[in-house]
Design an enzyme around this catalytic site. Sequence first.
Site, PDB file in Angstrom:
ATOM      1  N   CYS A 113     -48.662  32.644 106.517  1.00 39.13           N
ATOM      2  CA  CYS A 113     -48.558  32.302 105.095  1.00 39.13           C
ATOM      3  C   CYS A 113     -47.897  30.946 104.857  1.00 39.13           C
ATOM      4  O   CYS A 113     -48.032  30.363 103.781  1.00 39.13           O
ATOM      5  CB  CYS A 113     -47.812  33.388 104.345  1.00 39.13           C
ATOM      6  N   HIS A 250     -45.769  29.975  97.631  1.00 47.37           N
ATOM      7  CA  HIS A 250     -46.725  30.877  98.261  1.00 47.37           C
ATOM      8  C   HIS A 250     -46.801  32.141  97.405  1.00 47.37           C
ATOM      9  O   HIS A 250     -45.785  32.648  96.943  1.00 47.37           O
ATOM     10  CB  HIS A 250     -46.271  31.216  99.681  1.00 47.37           C
ATOM     11  N   ASN A 280     -52.528  37.927  97.825  1.00 49.81           N
ATOM     12  CA  ASN A 280     -51.938  37.041  98.838  1.00 49.81           C
ATOM     13  C   ASN A 280     -53.070  36.505  99.729  1.00 49.81           C
ATOM     14  O   ASN A 280     -53.648  37.247 100.513  1.00 49.81           O
ATOM     15  CB  ASN A 280     -50.916  37.837  99.665  1.00 49.81           C
TER      16      ASN A 280
HETATM   17  O1  UT7 Z   1     -47.058  36.562 102.678  1.00 52.41           O
HETATM   18  C1  UT7 Z   1     -45.787  36.662 103.260  1.00 52.41           C
HETATM   19  C2  UT7 Z   1     -45.546  37.973 103.814  1.00 52.41           C
HETATM   20  N1  UT7 Z   1     -45.652  39.109 102.975  1.00 52.41           N
HETATM   21  C3  UT7 Z   1     -44.838  39.366 101.961  1.00 52.41           C
HETATM   22  O2  UT7 Z   1     -44.109  38.532 101.492  1.00 52.41           O
HETATM   23  C4  UT7 Z   1     -44.780  40.772 101.458  1.00 52.41           C
HETATM   24  C5  UT7 Z   1     -43.348  41.194 101.318  1.00 52.41           C
HETATM   25  N2  UT7 Z   1     -43.181  42.566 100.851  1.00 52.41           N
HETATM   26  C6  UT7 Z   1     -43.579  43.005  99.665  1.00 52.41           C
HETATM   27  O3  UT7 Z   1     -44.170  42.294  98.891  1.00 52.41           O
HETATM   28  C7  UT7 Z   1     -43.200  44.414  99.272  1.00 52.41           C
HETATM   29  O4  UT7 Z   1     -42.268  44.923 100.195  1.00 52.41           O
HETATM   30  C8  UT7 Z   1     -44.412  45.367  99.188  1.00 52.41           C
HETATM   31  C9  UT7 Z   1     -45.257  45.013  97.967  1.00 52.41           C
HETATM   32  C10 UT7 Z   1     -45.221  45.299 100.440  1.00 52.41           C
HETATM   33  C11 UT7 Z   1     -43.907  46.805  98.978  1.00 52.41           C
HETATM   34  O5  UT7 Z   1     -43.048  46.885  97.863  1.00 52.41           O
HETATM   35  P1  UT7 Z   1     -41.658  47.653  97.998  1.00 52.41           P
HETATM   36  O6  UT7 Z   1     -41.055  47.657  96.658  1.00 52.41           O
HETATM   37  O7  UT7 Z   1     -40.896  47.006  99.104  1.00 52.41           O
HETATM   38  O8  UT7 Z   1     -42.139  49.102  98.353  1.00 52.41           O
HETATM   39  P2  UT7 Z   1     -41.795  49.990  99.627  1.00 52.41           P
HETATM   40  O9  UT7 Z   1     -42.452  49.439 100.836  1.00 52.41           O
HETATM   41  O10 UT7 Z   1     -40.323  50.204  99.653  1.00 52.41           O
HETATM   42  O11 UT7 Z   1     -42.542  51.338  99.246  1.00 52.41           O
HETATM   43  C12 UT7 Z   1     -42.116  52.111  98.112  1.00 52.41           C
HETATM   44  C13 UT7 Z   1     -42.983  53.373  98.054  1.00 52.41           C
HETATM   45  C14 UT7 Z   1     -43.106  54.093  99.394  1.00 52.41           C
HETATM   46  O12 UT7 Z   1     -43.068  55.481  99.138  1.00 52.41           O
HETATM   47  P3  UT7 Z   1     -41.726  56.322  99.408  1.00 52.41           P
HETATM   48  O13 UT7 Z   1     -41.424  56.118 100.874  1.00 52.41           O
HETATM   49  O14 UT7 Z   1     -40.703  55.723  98.517  1.00 52.41           O
HETATM   50  O15 UT7 Z   1     -42.146  57.718  99.044  1.00 52.41           O
HETATM   51  C15 UT7 Z   1     -44.483  53.708  99.884  1.00 52.41           C
HETATM   52  O16 UT7 Z   1     -45.056  54.672 100.718  1.00 52.41           O
HETATM   53  O17 UT7 Z   1     -44.322  53.014  97.674  1.00 52.41           O
HETATM   54  C16 UT7 Z   1     -45.259  53.594  98.593  1.00 52.41           C
HETATM   55  N3  UT7 Z   1     -46.420  52.728  98.702  1.00 52.41           N
HETATM   56  C17 UT7 Z   1     -47.457  52.795  97.828  1.00 52.41           C
HETATM   57  N4  UT7 Z   1     -47.701  53.593  96.783  1.00 52.41           N
HETATM   58  C18 UT7 Z   1     -48.845  53.371  96.097  1.00 52.41           C
HETATM   59  C19 UT7 Z   1     -46.653  51.747  99.580  1.00 52.41           C
HETATM   60  N5  UT7 Z   1     -47.836  51.169  99.328  1.00 52.41           N
HETATM   61  C20 UT7 Z   1     -48.344  51.790  98.248  1.00 52.41           C
HETATM   62  C21 UT7 Z   1     -49.536  51.636  97.506  1.00 52.41           C
HETATM   63  N6  UT7 Z   1     -49.734  52.440  96.442  1.00 52.41           N
HETATM   64  N7  UT7 Z   1     -50.454  50.694  97.821  1.00 52.41           N
END
Ligand code: UT7
Length: 323
Positions: A113, A250, A280
């Site tokens: 990225c 980004h 992204n």
């Molecule tokens: O490009 C450079 C590299 N990439 C990034 O910069 C991405 C960096 N990370 C992020 O943008 C965020 O961490 C994400 C968008 C990937 C995730 O957001 P988050 O607020 O960190 O969510 P999380 O991973 O803590 O997940 C929260 C909950 C989980 O459920 P539990 O364990 O709380 O029951 C996940 O299983 O959301 C669940 N979850 C989803 N639910 C619905 C994860 N993906 C999804 C989904 N739809 N697509």
Amino acid sequence: MIRSVVRGFGTALPKRVLTNAELESMVDTSDEWIVQRTGIRQRYIAGEGETTASLGEAAARAALDKAGLTAADIDLIIVATSTPDNTFPATAVNIQNRLGMHHGFAFDVQAVCSGFVYAVTTADAYIRGGLARRVLVIGAETFSRILDWTDRTTCVLFGDGAGAIVLEAREGAGTIADRGILTTQLRSDGAHREKLYVDGGPSTTGTVGHLRMEGREVFKHAVGMITDVVVSSFDATGLTADDIDWLVPHQANKRIIDGSAKKLGIPLEKVVITVDQHGNTSAASIPLALAAAAGDGRIKEGDIVLLEAMGGGFTWGAVLLRW
Ligand code: UT7
């Protein structure tokens, strides 16, 4: 003093739009979750015949048009991509050939990225070192082809596309009043590999592999790393957050962008956001956002523009320039 000035910009997106509503029928997710957690509403997905090179070529042609130049005027093509058409030859060489260009040289850089920031920094070094006068810098990706479409934690986040700029050597006074790139700052730290990687490759599995990410872990590091390189850019130039006319980050996640802007003290009205439309697109996200804001007249000649990115590796970096 030689400065690298942006002379043209262009973009290309695949024909097909994939909405959050469509993703609801593919994996256990919802439009509400995606919008709340990421700000993404839709992304573009490459179809048959659309590849990183074809999108990169289209973006390059648009950038050359905007610059009033042709491929004959270019000395060097640098493509930032992690999704090349082939392991080799480089996508840059493929695009060089598609443009009918058989002089000069072309190569890829791979910093996921942060790829566009790495490519711009490389181009700037070649220009300032007198090795090239005009460089086509392209960020092009088809991440849809390395996604695990059964993994809801990653497949909703990424999209395909390409953006390009033409950088040209111009004589400057060597002050921050010059147009062009004023400073570039790059960093990497391979200790973070497991947090964002592809589980395949020619020398390990002999397959392309799929993207794997511990999103929360990446998120935890993002704002701090972005702030680190931006503060170094300020230190190198004497500019401050108040001098920034446009922040072009980004586009991974609206929450990361908002958090970084807040920490840096840059108001959101000065931040270019396209993640809602493109998702992204990795190395393509900054040139896509830059072209959107320059194309609609927000970014004007003389404006101070700050580019920053963080991604797999980890890699991170910033470019501060006067448009
Ligand atoms: O490009 C450079 C590299 N990439 C990034 O910069 C991405 C960096 N990370 C992020 O943008 C965020 O961490 C994400 C968008 C990937 C995730 O957001 P988050 O607020 O960190 O969510 P999380 O991973 O803590 O997940 C929260 C909950 C989980 O459920 P539990 O364990 O709380 O029951 C996940 O299983 O959301 C669940 N979850 C989803 N639910 C619905 C994860 N993906 C999804 C989904 N739809 N697509």
